[in-house]
Design an enzyme around this catalytic site. Sequence first.
Site, PDB file in Angstrom:
ATOM      1  N   ARG A  60       0.831  -1.195   0.000  1.00  0.00           N
ATOM      2  CA  ARG A  60       0.000   0.000   0.000  1.00  0.00           C
ATOM      3  C   ARG A  60       0.870   1.252   0.000  1.00  0.00           C
ATOM      4  NH1 ARG A  60       1.403   1.488   4.669  1.00  0.00           N
ATOM      5  NH2 ARG A  60       0.321   3.454   4.461  1.00  0.00           N
ATOM      6  N   GLY A  61       0.220   2.392  -0.230  1.00  0.00           N
ATOM      7  CA  GLY A  61       0.942   3.663  -0.233  1.00  0.00           C
ATOM      8  C   GLY A  61       1.317   4.018  -1.656  1.00  0.00           C
ATOM      9  N   ALA A  62       1.077   5.283  -2.020  1.00  0.00           N
ATOM     10  CA  ALA A  62       1.194   5.683  -3.418  1.00  0.00           C
ATOM     11  C   ALA A  62       2.524   5.294  -4.076  1.00  0.00           C
ATOM     12  CB  ALA A  62       0.923   7.185  -3.535  1.00  0.00           C
ATOM     13  N   ARG A 105      -6.484  -0.519  -7.699  1.00  0.00           N
ATOM     14  CA  ARG A 105      -7.096   0.466  -6.799  1.00  0.00           C
ATOM     15  C   ARG A 105      -7.178   1.789  -7.546  1.00  0.00           C
ATOM     16  NH1 ARG A 105      -4.555   1.010  -1.088  1.00  0.00           N
ATOM     17  NH2 ARG A 105      -6.475   2.170  -0.721  1.00  0.00           N
ATOM     18  N   GLN A 209      -3.851   2.796  10.108  1.00  0.00           N
ATOM     19  CA  GLN A 209      -2.486   2.738   9.593  1.00  0.00           C
ATOM     20  C   GLN A 209      -1.502   3.483  10.491  1.00  0.00           C
ATOM     21  OE1 GLN A 209      -5.177   3.513   7.763  1.00  0.00           O
ATOM     22  NE2 GLN A 209      -5.076   2.622   5.719  1.00  0.00           N
ATOM     23  N   ASP A 250      -1.865  10.713  -2.094  1.00  0.00           N
ATOM     24  CA  ASP A 250      -2.134   9.696  -3.106  1.00  0.00           C
ATOM     25  C   ASP A 250      -2.191  10.299  -4.498  1.00  0.00           C
ATOM     26  OD1 ASP A 250      -3.240   8.462  -0.486  1.00  0.00           O
ATOM     27  OD2 ASP A 250      -2.948   6.807  -1.889  1.00  0.00           O
ATOM     28  N   ASN A 260      -5.670  12.440  -0.278  1.00  0.00           N
ATOM     29  CA  ASN A 260      -4.898  11.594   0.629  1.00  0.00           C
ATOM     30  C   ASN A 260      -5.888  10.872   1.555  1.00  0.00           C
ATOM     31  OD1 ASN A 260      -2.358  10.637   1.657  1.00  0.00           O
ATOM     32  ND2 ASN A 260      -2.640  11.940   3.451  1.00  0.00           N
ATOM     33  N   LYS A 261      -5.358  10.020   2.409  1.00  0.00           N
ATOM     34  CA  LYS A 261      -6.162   9.246   3.354  1.00  0.00           C
ATOM     35  C   LYS A 261      -7.257  10.086   4.005  1.00  0.00           C
ATOM     36  CE  LYS A 261      -5.483   6.004   4.038  1.00  0.00           C
ATOM     37  NZ  LYS A 261      -5.959   5.019   3.128  1.00  0.00           N
TER      38      LYS A 261
END
Lengths: 359, 359
Positions: A60-62, A105, A209, A250, A260-261
């Site tokens: 995960r994570g851009a 995603r 997270q 992101d 973003n999140k």
Amino acid sequence: VSEPHAALPPSPVTPLAWQGGWRDGALALLDQTLLPREERMLRRRASAEVVTDIQRLAVRGAPLLGIAGAYALVLAWREALEAPAPTSEAEARFAAGARSLAHARPTAVNLPWAVASALARTRGLGGAERGEALLAHARALEAQERAACAAIARHGADLLGTRTRVLTHCNAGALVTPGLGTALAPLYLLHHRGAPVHVWVDETRPLLQGLRLTAYELGKAGVAHTVIADDVAPGLMRQGLVDAAIVGADRVCRNGDVVNKVGTYAVALACRAHDIPFYVAAPRTTFDAATARGADVPIEERRGDAARYLLAGTAPPGAPTFEPAFDVTPAALVTALVTEAGALDPLRLPSSIFGASRG
Amino acid sequence: VSEPHAALPPSPVTPLAWQGGWRDGALALLDQTLLPREERMLRRRASAEVVTDIQRLAVRGAPLLGIAGAYALVLAWREALEAPAPTSEAEARFAAGARSLAHARPTAVNLPWAVASALARTRGLGGAERGEALLAHARALEAQERAACAAIARHGADLLGTRTRVLTHCNAGALVTPGLGTALAPLYLLHHRGAPVHVWVDETRPLLQGLRLTAYELGKAGVAHTVIADDVAPGLMRQGLVDAAIVGADRVCRNGDVVNKVGTYAVALACRAHDIPFYVAAPRTTFDAATARGADVPIEERRGDAARYLLAGTAPPGAPTFEPAFDVTPAALVTALVTEAGALDPLRLPSSIFGASRG
């Protein structure tokens, strides 16, 4: 992006590594769904496995999504060549595998960009030549992102200066890059230089997270931190206990809006209300020239995520929920975008920062 | 507070009831730690049990804490008289029991106020006479709070008008009062009148009172609602999906500052940023003339609360946490305080609203 790495601390964790050549190799991934309980490396030899790993958030994570996508294309090409079907169909099979990776995603732009870029740069090549080229491209992207982390660490540390009581949201650290991370990179560097860094870690509902991953990697690196429920942060700011906030992204849109999140927007609003700098750290690969503004970005919804990290029976059965994974922070709330090219004003982004997305 | 109750819907839940007389009676409490899984009524005949119930949050919410404290004093007086010790020491034993009740939790003012008020009004009485008087006082407080809920329902419904997409935080509903609640009362009334009420329910970390309790009682009452992670709310507001926010309070200070569940301040900031009315509903018993401002209120910290409602192993072992249970919202962010005496401007509170705390 060619500064010396000598002054940087080591990364506290390695979330991804390609092992072997294009024909026999595999992609090793740290399963982030098991952290902090268990550090298990997955060894993937099938591109469809990587799609699933991306969807279930094992990787995960851009920035890391882009790199994982680039390496998984090597697997997809090998599968296309090895399939028990006419070689003339290899290109079509590969294209299907690439599409499935690119759309695993929807929100982080790094993933579709990395896939499109690899396809464009290796188009027209065949067989082993394309396998080698895809692997070389993925390795180059990994090296580029590692260097970007190093540059972000230095630019961010300069920007933070003596602001060492820093809030972060979600996890934009070593776990989402091949280096020191994006948002956390400047904090690792300041800590390495002896500054009294203390990180307020938003637990980051619904998937926690911050609690699970940021606390894990800061703990490994020995950086002082305290985990808080997300909505504790504004009260801390009001009491003067937060010098700055820094988060990852992101996707950064052409107008400077930051996707973003979910919860990032709340942090930005609270920073603005208390006159606290709000920084967003992101490599060039996260900047998306093709998206005009935040409202245009597809926001992933992940129904059931909240329940996954809560005790069974906590919610009334069938209680309706709305679970967006991301939100949009308008450019005007962002004090600076910290990139490998330096600290940028989100309202005056140079077109050169969108270079990566021109493939 | 003598308006007719005819137009009000029934309360969806009964969180507390005294059963019997002062000499043989018991306090029945709905154990809110088990909701929504199980509806279990506790039957308490010892005041120390009620202290424990208050501390472990089996009974919670500012108005209900005051009422539970008042009834538990009946138990404490009975214990003092029945103890195998000289009757001359009964008063001292009762005083000790009362102190322990008053200080069971520090933040909501209703609890120490209700205890002090009962002591003051029954001072000088002895034996059965005091037992009867304490029970009568508790019953009067319960009736007063029920009437306050009804008045708050009407004043709040007038104030909300056609603003029917309403956000709430924590649980300030039927579960914390003998009536329809404070923050939720106007929503129950509007729904009863046929308005298209939809409630955005903040899950309310760390103890998830929104997800567990507000969703539970809204569900029982048939009021449409959607549970969200707390930091989803600002994004909803930005998209124009929230008409107003309404919350309860644990204490309203002399200057209008509101102490309530942690996260309330974040809601107030987001409302201000989006020009959305932010209402606080509270009965007179929650107004504290003795506290000048929010910064003077003791904020309870409950280390380990977060972990109690998360899967074991979610956090790195020993991860440092900071877990305040409440925060302070400055008066200037509150659009109106909705009380049984009508909607009040928090910056111009009439001294009469502090009447209850003069005992």
